[in-house]
Design an enzyme around this catalytic site. Structure first.
Site, PDB file in Angstrom:
ATOM      1  N   LYS A 139       0.853  -1.146  -0.097  1.00  0.00           N
ATOM      2  CA  LYS A 139       0.008  -0.073  -0.006  1.00  0.00           C
ATOM      3  C   LYS A 139       0.866   1.222   0.071  1.00  0.00           C
ATOM      4  CE  LYS A 139      -4.391  -1.161   2.223  1.00  0.00           C
ATOM      5  NZ  LYS A 139      -5.253  -1.240   3.331  1.00  0.00           N
ATOM      6  N   GLU A 181       0.431  -1.235  16.791  1.00  0.00           N
ATOM      7  CA  GLU A 181       0.237  -1.998  15.628  1.00  0.00           C
ATOM      8  C   GLU A 181       0.509  -3.398  15.971  1.00  0.00           C
ATOM      9  OE1 GLU A 181      -1.226  -1.665  12.713  1.00  0.00           O
ATOM     10  OE2 GLU A 181      -1.624   0.510  12.636  1.00  0.00           O
ATOM     11  N   ASN A 227      -6.985  -3.962   9.742  1.00  0.00           N
ATOM     12  CA  ASN A 227      -7.535  -2.582  10.380  1.00  0.00           C
ATOM     13  C   ASN A 227      -8.112  -2.946  11.588  1.00  0.00           C
ATOM     14  OD1 ASN A 227      -7.069  -1.284   8.060  1.00  0.00           O
ATOM     15  ND2 ASN A 227      -8.825  -1.891   6.841  1.00  0.00           N
ATOM     16  N   HIS A 230      -8.798  -0.191  14.278  1.00  0.00           N
ATOM     17  CA  HIS A 230      -8.503   1.034  13.493  1.00  0.00           C
ATOM     18  C   HIS A 230      -9.779   2.148  13.235  1.00  0.00           C
ATOM     19  CE1 HIS A 230      -4.682  -0.637  12.806  1.00  0.00           C
ATOM     20  NE2 HIS A 230      -4.225   0.533  12.120  1.00  0.00           N
TER      21      HIS A 230
END
Ligand code: GLY
Length: 340
Positions: A139, A181, A227, A230
């Protein structure tokens, strides 16, 4: 000298013709020359002033330094870099080397995706956040005034070097951002990350991410599990009144997602406690900043760009973590009360 093989781990991202290796360990930046794509003539090293790590690609190389901080992720910076590379005579047979954290790997990866319609790139990830997330999976992109990462491309690197030696000089809050994370990966598979030392844990996170990306490169489904935590994190960041780093917001978001899952009968109290334990184990926050209003957060949940149909949350269950569409507002409010 590259570190002994026993100290470095190599994880493959199995994407057939776009497959590549991620090297994790102390000093692996010194392997750069050995991972240069075949036929590359020159290397454009893209880095930030504050990164402070130099690399040797073994090729004729030029260094392009971009602004410090998130400001570097702009279309203006993409144009500036492309023009500078053009003036310096870089062509499709050359390679970009991103050296830095997620800002640099996102920006340089996007420049690689668009320069001469796409050239190869290698990332040397020097922050924990980049090593366990941003640099892996292709990404790439930049921000607009309207929001983060709104312009980008899926463009896989030719190799990634996660040099764990660089973490020793990382500012504490930057490290905490990566730890948020890292905390996420404790819940994506049955792997016991608690039992692992730092480098092994980073390699385990890379392995989990590599498997998810190999199964769903362009986020048609499963990749959304990355995610986890998130949706609330993005809302906290968008409100922007609090000095929480991304990983700190993700940590609160993980506990929140567990509280939502509990109220939907998907997990039990013990599993919620496990979320709090992991987050606190990294010294990360598990509660909302006091003055954040429920209404402003709820309004932002619906605008999260990962939402596909109403409010979509990635939630835990006996089957594992998965996207859940249409979580009732009442549950979302109750779970917010539980993290105050
Ligand atoms: N950072 C989430 C992803 O790479 O899909």
């Amino acid at each position: 000298m590259p570190p002994p093989a026993s100290q470095a781990r190599v994880v493959s991202v199995a994407l057939t013709e776009r497959a590549y290796d991620v090297h994790v360990g102390p000093g692996v930046r010194d392997r750069l020359g050995s991972v240069m794509p075949a036929g590359a003539r020159r290397a454009a090293i893209i880095t930030q002033e504050g990164v402070g790590w130099t690399v040797d690609s073994g090729l004729d190389q030029s260094v392009f330094t971009v602004a410090d901080g998130e400001e570097a992720k702009s279309l203006a910076e993409v144009e500036r870099l492309c023009r500078a590379m053009s003036r310096a005579g870089f062509t499709r047979s050359d390679v970009i080397v991103a050296v830095g954290g997620g800002v640099v790997t996102d920006l340089a990866g996007f420049v690689a995706a668009v320069y001469h319609r796409g050239i190869r790139y290698v990332s040397v990830a020097t922050t924990l956040l980049a090593q366990v997330d941003a640099a892996i999976g292709g990404k790439t992109g930049v921000n607009l005034s309207e929001g983060k990462n709104l312009v980008g491309a899926f463009w896989q690197p030719a190799a990634v070097l996660c040099d764990t030696e660089t973490l020793a000089t990382l500012p504490v809050r930057e490290l905490r951002s990566g730890q948020g994370e890292l905390a996420k990966y404790h819940f994506l598979t049955g792997d016991d990350l608690d039992a692992l030392g730092t480098d092994e844990r980073i390699a385990a996170a890379v392995r989990i991410k590599a498997e998810v990306v190999a199964a769903d490169e362009r986020e048609g489904g499963r990749r959304a599990v990355l995610n986890y935590g998130h949706t609330l994190a993005h809302a906290i960041e968008t409100v922007g009144r609090y000095d929480l780093r991304h990983g700190e917001a993700v940590a609160v978001g993980l506990v929140y997602a567990a509280e939502v899952a509990l109220r939907l009968g998907r997990i039990d109290e013990a599993r919620v406690d496990a979320h709090r334990r992991v987050v606190s184990g990294y010294g990360l926050p598990d509660r909302l900043p006091a003055a954040l209003e429920d209404d402003e957060l709820l309004a932002l949940f619906g605008r999260d760009k990962k939402a596909v149909d109403g409010v979509t949350f990635v939630l835990d269950s006996d089957r594992g973590v998965e996207p859940v569409v249409g979580v009732p507002e009442e549950i979302l409010r109750e779970a917010l009360a539980a993290i105050r």
